[in-house]
Design an enzyme around this catalytic site. Structure first.
Site, mmCIF file in Angstrom:
data_model
loop_
_atom_site.group_PDB
_atom_site.id
_atom_site.type_symbol
_atom_site.label_atom_id
_atom_site.label_comp_id
_atom_site.label_asym_id
_atom_site.label_seq_id
_atom_site.Cartn_x
_atom_site.Cartn_y
_atom_site.Cartn_z
ATOM 1 N N GLU A 137 36.043 32.446 24.250
ATOM 2 C CA GLU A 137 36.502 33.629 23.498
ATOM 3 C C GLU A 137 35.568 34.806 23.779
ATOM 4 O O GLU A 137 34.419 34.609 24.157
ATOM 5 C CB GLU A 137 36.498 33.339 22.001
ATOM 6 C CG GLU A 137 37.340 32.156 21.585
ATOM 7 C CD GLU A 137 38.812 32.351 21.883
ATOM 8 O OE1 GLU A 137 39.330 33.450 21.627
ATOM 9 O OE2 GLU A 137 39.445 31.398 22.376
ATOM 10 N N TYR A 178 38.737 31.562 33.888
ATOM 11 C CA TYR A 178 40.075 31.127 33.476
ATOM 12 C C TYR A 178 40.946 30.763 34.679
ATOM 13 O O TYR A 178 41.989 30.138 34.533
ATOM 14 C CB TYR A 178 40.761 32.236 32.681
ATOM 15 C CG TYR A 178 40.375 32.263 31.213
ATOM 16 C CD1 TYR A 178 41.193 31.647 30.260
ATOM 17 C CD2 TYR A 178 39.230 32.909 30.779
ATOM 18 C CE1 TYR A 178 40.871 31.672 28.916
ATOM 19 C CE2 TYR A 178 38.891 32.941 29.425
ATOM 20 C CZ TYR A 178 39.720 32.320 28.495
ATOM 21 O OH TYR A 178 39.397 32.342 27.169
ATOM 22 N N VAL A 231 53.565 40.095 27.210
ATOM 23 C CA VAL A 231 53.644 39.042 26.200
ATOM 24 C C VAL A 231 52.506 39.257 25.221
ATOM 25 O O VAL A 231 51.351 39.367 25.632
ATOM 26 C CB VAL A 231 53.518 37.633 26.837
ATOM 27 C CG1 VAL A 231 53.544 36.554 25.752
ATOM 28 C CG2 VAL A 231 54.632 37.394 27.843
ATOM 29 N N ASN A 262 49.336 38.721 19.046
ATOM 30 C CA ASN A 262 48.645 39.405 17.936
ATOM 31 C C ASN A 262 48.637 40.903 18.195
ATOM 32 O O ASN A 262 47.882 41.385 19.038
ATOM 33 C CB ASN A 262 47.218 38.874 17.800
ATOM 34 C CG ASN A 262 47.207 37.412 17.417
ATOM 35 O OD1 ASN A 262 47.715 37.026 16.367
ATOM 36 N ND2 ASN A 262 46.673 36.584 18.297
ATOM 37 N N ARG A 319 44.694 47.853 23.608
ATOM 38 C CA ARG A 319 45.875 47.492 24.394
ATOM 39 C C ARG A 319 47.158 47.972 23.720
ATOM 40 O O ARG A 319 48.116 48.353 24.390
ATOM 41 C CB ARG A 319 45.936 45.989 24.627
ATOM 42 C CG ARG A 319 46.039 45.158 23.367
ATOM 43 C CD ARG A 319 46.123 43.682 23.675
ATOM 44 N NE ARG A 319 46.125 42.894 22.437
ATOM 45 C CZ ARG A 319 46.176 41.572 22.409
ATOM 46 N NH1 ARG A 319 46.219 40.888 23.528
ATOM 47 N NH2 ARG A 319 46.171 40.926 21.263
ATOM 48 N N ASN A 346 42.715 41.298 24.945
ATOM 49 C CA ASN A 346 42.719 41.667 23.519
ATOM 50 C C ASN A 346 41.487 42.483 23.147
ATOM 51 O O ASN A 346 41.463 43.189 22.151
ATOM 52 C CB ASN A 346 42.881 40.430 22.624
ATOM 53 C CG ASN A 346 41.711 39.456 22.734
ATOM 54 O OD1 ASN A 346 40.592 39.817 23.112
ATOM 55 N ND2 ASN A 346 41.958 38.206 22.392
ATOM 56 N N GLU A 373 43.776 34.144 30.845
ATOM 57 C CA GLU A 373 45.026 33.644 31.415
ATOM 58 C C GLU A 373 46.099 34.726 31.449
ATOM 59 O O GLU A 373 47.073 34.581 32.172
ATOM 60 C CB GLU A 373 45.506 32.407 30.646
ATOM 61 C CG GLU A 373 46.205 32.647 29.316
ATOM 62 C CD GLU A 373 45.296 33.160 28.209
ATOM 63 O OE1 GLU A 373 44.068 32.997 28.338
ATOM 64 O OE2 GLU A 373 45.806 33.732 27.228
ATOM 65 N N LYS A 374 45.938 35.814 30.713
ATOM 66 C CA LYS A 374 46.912 36.914 30.791
ATOM 67 C C LYS A 374 46.992 37.438 32.223
ATOM 68 O O LYS A 374 48.057 37.811 32.713
ATOM 69 C CB LYS A 374 46.499 38.046 29.846
ATOM 70 C CG LYS A 374 46.525 37.633 28.400
ATOM 71 C CD LYS A 374 45.850 38.678 27.519
ATOM 72 C CE LYS A 374 45.852 38.254 26.065
ATOM 73 N NZ LYS A 374 45.064 37.013 25.844
#
Ligand SMILES: *[C@@H]1O[C@H](CO)[C@@H](O)[C@H](O)[C@H]1NC(C)=O
Ligand SMILES: *[C@@H]1O[C@H](CO)[C@@H](O)[C@H](O)[C@H]1NC(C)=O
Length: 342
Positions: free
Chosen positions: A122, A153, A176, A179, A186, A230, A239-240
């Site tokens: 994180e 990642y 996608v 949250n 963003r 984020n 992974e985004k």
């Protein structure tokens, strides 16, 4: 004793000495190579990594002797059996489960000199309570490139054979999001882009949630994917970027660490960085005005490279074994908080 007699005796002595020295050297070499009779190669000891709690779940996956062999690491075993604390070669603690409970650490039972690993994927914005963990951990496992055990990642690897073809690109941009908060950078950028660029929004925060297996097929027809992290932190690329964009075959439009960080992972023309544009309007104009040959340049890397996602905690923890012999045993993170926020 004649001069000649002395000289030949000396020569004999020298030869005997040399032969003796050579034999000793050979035996020593043979021992070194473990070829001497009666010295079968010593079996490599198995390294045991104790995982104190499996990340985010009370149900760890099935672990066997071969778990790490699947990732090319032999003589490396993961276990969640806490009775192994006294003899584990290293113990790894995932941060989320420690966040509120420093008491969760078996400090009193810690064997002297046992390396402890702090693990988290994180960002600092979603990591709390680090100030309670001063002077405890020897090594860090994270996405940060300067981690002792660096686990990104994803990564690009050389491709064998041709790239699988992508479906027809008949849609513009996708995003996608699960949250959605107005204060996030963003979300602010999305708000600025939306009037100039058609963005199809998916995920929990939208009216179009996606099942896990639908993700890649849904995103593949899009030209672009908004790989907006984020929060913006050093080396924080998730992974985004790797899965939702690169693995799906959509060109990532990235908001995250600086361009140079992305370029350390992928070719410079594999992504579009929002920092390269003076405004959201300029970015939208660039994306909507791109012709086909220009667009294809952003996918050219697929001919040589493929995406390898590194999403499994088993693989991440097994990576400790590969690094273990090279890590400093006397190192302690006195100020883990300062290091992670630095
Ligand atoms: C945990 O390890 C101990 C000591 O090696 C062993 O006796 C015990 O059976 C193990 N427990 C499980 C659940 O594997
Ligand atoms: C496509 O766009 C690129 C970059 O703007 C430009 O250099 C090129 O001439 C264009 N090609 C065509 C066929 O319009």
């Amino acid at each position: 004793m004649s001069h000649a007699g002395f000289s030949s005796a000396w020569r004999r002595w020298t030869w005997r000495g040399l032969a003796g020295a050579a034999l000793t050297l050979l035996l020593w070499l043979a021992r070194l190579l473990q070829l001497a009779p009666g010295h079968a190669p010593a079996p490599q000891p198995t390294v045991t990594i104790l995982v104190w709690h499996w990340p985010f779940t009370a149900q760890p996956p099935e672990l066997s002797r071969n778990t790490c062999a699947a990732y090319g690491l032999s003589h490396c075993q993961l276990s969640t059996n806490r009775s192994l604390l006294a003899r584990a070669d290293a113990v790894v603690f995932h941060h989320r489960e420690l966040e509120t409970r420093r008491s969760y650490l078996p400090l009193a039972q810690r064997p002297r000199g046992q390396p402890w690993v702090w693990a988290s994927m994180e960002s600092p914005s979603h990591t709390h309570g680090l100030h309670r963990l001063r002077g405890i951990f020897n090594w860090v496992l994270s996405y940060r490139r300067d981690s002792d055990i660096f686990v990104p990642y994803g990564r690009l690897e050389p491709r064998q054979g041709p790239a699988p073809p992508l479906p027809a690109k008949n849609r513009l941009a996708a995003w996608v999001i699960s949250n959605f908060h107005e204060r996030q950078q963003r979300v602010q950028l999305y708000r600025q882009l939306a009037p100039h660029l058609r963005v199809d929004v998916f995920g929990r925060a939208s009216r179009r949630p996606l099942c896990p297996n639908c993700l890649l097929p849904t995103l593949a027809p899009y030209h672009f994917y908004l790989a907006f992290e984020n929060s913006q932190h050093r080396d924080y690329i998730t992974e985004k970027f790797w899965r939702n964009a690169l693995a799906a075959g959509a060109v990532p439009v990235v908001l995250g660490p600086p361009r140079a960080t992305y370029e350390a992972f992928v070719p410079r023309d594999a992504f579009i960085h929002v920092d390269d544009f003076g405004s959201a309007f300029e970015l939208a104009t660039f994306l909507t005005g791109m012709n086909e040959s220009h667009y294809q340049r952003f996918l050219a890397w697929r001919g040589r490279l493929r995406v390898q996602l590194l999403a499994d905690w088993r693989e991440r923890f097994c990576a400790i074994c590969a690094r273990l012999p090279h890590l400093p045993r006397d190192q302690v993170y006195e100020d883990l908080d300062g290091w992670f926020r630095g």
